[in-house]
Design a protein around this motif. Structure first.
Motif, mmCIF file in Angstrom:
data_model
loop_
_atom_site.group_PDB
_atom_site.id
_atom_site.type_symbol
_atom_site.label_atom_id
_atom_site.label_comp_id
_atom_site.label_asym_id
_atom_site.label_seq_id
_atom_site.Cartn_x
_atom_site.Cartn_y
_atom_site.Cartn_z
ATOM 1 N N LEU A 100 0.826 -1.200 0.000
ATOM 2 C CA LEU A 100 0.000 0.000 0.000
ATOM 3 C C LEU A 100 0.866 1.259 0.000
ATOM 4 C CD1 LEU A 100 -2.749 1.495 0.370
ATOM 5 C CD2 LEU A 100 -2.386 1.217 2.838
ATOM 6 N N LEU A 101 1.894 1.288 0.823
ATOM 7 C CA LEU A 101 2.764 2.461 0.902
ATOM 8 C C LEU A 101 3.475 2.710 -0.429
ATOM 9 C CD1 LEU A 101 4.128 1.936 4.505
ATOM 10 C CD2 LEU A 101 2.655 3.796 3.722
ATOM 11 N N ARG A 102 3.934 1.651 -1.074
ATOM 12 C CA ARG A 102 4.563 1.821 -2.395
ATOM 13 C C ARG A 102 3.542 2.321 -3.403
ATOM 14 N NH1 ARG A 102 6.654 -2.898 -0.842
ATOM 15 N NH2 ARG A 102 5.354 -4.153 -2.247
ATOM 16 N N GLN A 103 2.337 1.782 -3.338
ATOM 17 C CA GLN A 103 1.280 2.198 -4.263
ATOM 18 C C GLN A 103 0.962 3.683 -4.090
ATOM 19 O OE1 GLN A 103 -2.556 0.434 -3.473
ATOM 20 N NE2 GLN A 103 -3.231 0.744 -5.578
ATOM 21 N N CYS A 104 0.879 4.147 -2.858
ATOM 22 C CA CYS A 104 0.582 5.562 -2.602
ATOM 23 C C CYS A 104 1.691 6.461 -3.137
ATOM 24 C CB CYS A 104 0.364 5.800 -1.107
ATOM 25 S SG CYS A 104 -1.146 5.051 -0.474
ATOM 26 N N SER A 105 2.914 6.049 -2.958
ATOM 27 C CA SER A 105 4.047 6.814 -3.484
ATOM 28 C C SER A 105 4.009 6.847 -5.014
ATOM 29 C CB SER A 105 5.354 6.194 -2.991
ATOM 30 O OG SER A 105 6.448 6.942 -3.432
ATOM 31 N N ASP A 106 3.698 5.714 -5.623
ATOM 32 C CA ASP A 106 3.585 5.658 -7.091
ATOM 33 C C ASP A 106 2.436 6.529 -7.591
ATOM 34 O OD1 ASP A 106 5.704 3.896 -7.121
ATOM 35 O OD2 ASP A 106 4.464 2.105 -7.475
ATOM 36 N N GLU A 107 1.315 6.541 -6.861
ATOM 37 C CA GLU A 107 0.176 7.384 -7.242
ATOM 38 C C GLU A 107 0.577 8.848 -7.238
ATOM 39 O OE1 GLU A 107 -3.313 6.663 -4.824
ATOM 40 O OE2 GLU A 107 -3.218 4.509 -5.233
ATOM 41 N N ALA A 108 1.344 9.248 -6.235
ATOM 42 C CA ALA A 108 1.789 10.645 -6.145
ATOM 43 C C ALA A 108 2.627 11.020 -7.371
ATOM 44 C CB ALA A 108 2.583 10.868 -4.861
ATOM 45 N N GLN A 109 3.506 10.121 -7.793
ATOM 46 C CA GLN A 109 4.328 10.385 -8.972
ATOM 47 C C GLN A 109 3.477 10.449 -10.241
ATOM 48 O OE1 GLN A 109 7.560 11.316 -9.089
ATOM 49 N NE2 GLN A 109 7.194 11.412 -6.897
#
Length: 184
Positions: free
Chosen positions: A52-61
């Motif tokens: 989830l944390l990686r996904q949120c970071s990817d969404e921000a990018q």
């Protein structure tokens, strides 16, 4: 006619200020999301919270890389053209801020999960004695994620803006934001 132009100019100034406010919130959320750093072990890498944390970071990018949806032409002194352009920018900025707020809320739930997990394990490798507590942390994460609906995200933003006395007259509705997201 002169009075009408003076009123439009004042409203267009309010629109420009609103864009600045929304973009400042967006920038703060982006900064937070870009600071997410976790160091899971190889065994933990695919656990729900870390994913989830990686996904949120990817969404921000991805949000940063999405091109502006409106026209890029300069209004050239035409107040109506300026009004239309500012309204398009407000919508685009509000949609981006909404996406970042949703990612922020989800990332915050992921960080609570990670902290809970670390508190349970206290540096140890997981074993059968940790199973129930770890399962409870996973279930709490899932419950928190279910609570982060689009309506909840919109309410957090609107309540925050209203509490700060911001001008919200032309902010897009949740339905408008959702329509824009579907088109992207």
């Amino acid at each position: 006619m002169l009075l009408a132009n003076a009123v439009l100019f004042t409203v267009n100034d309010a629109r420009a200020i609103r864009i600045t406010e929304i973009m400042a919130d967006f920038r703060s959320l982006q900064h937070y999301l870009n600071q997410l750093r976790t160091n899971p072990t190889a065994e933990e890498y695919y656990l729900e919270g870390y994913s989830l944390l990686r996904q949120c970071s990817d969404e921000a990018q991805t949000i940063l890389q999405t091109p502006f949806a409106g026209s890029s032409g300069a209004p050239g002194g035409d107040l109506e053209a300026e009004k239309a352009q500012l309204q398009m920018i407000i919508v685009d900025a509000a949609v981006r801020r909404f996406q970042c707020q949703r990612a922020y809320l989800r990332a915050h739930a992921g960080l609570r999960w990670m902290n809970s997990r670390n508190s349970i394990l206290r540096g140890q490798k997981p074993h059968a004695g940790h199973f129930e507590a770890l399962q409870a942390a996973d279930n709490t994460l899932r419950s928190e994620l279910l609570a982060i609906s689009d309506l909840h995200v919109e309410n957090t933003l609107r309540n925050q803006d209203a509490a700060q006395g911001k001008w919200l007259a032309e902010d897009p509705s949740l339905a408008h934001i959702q329509q824009n997201l579907m088109r992207r």
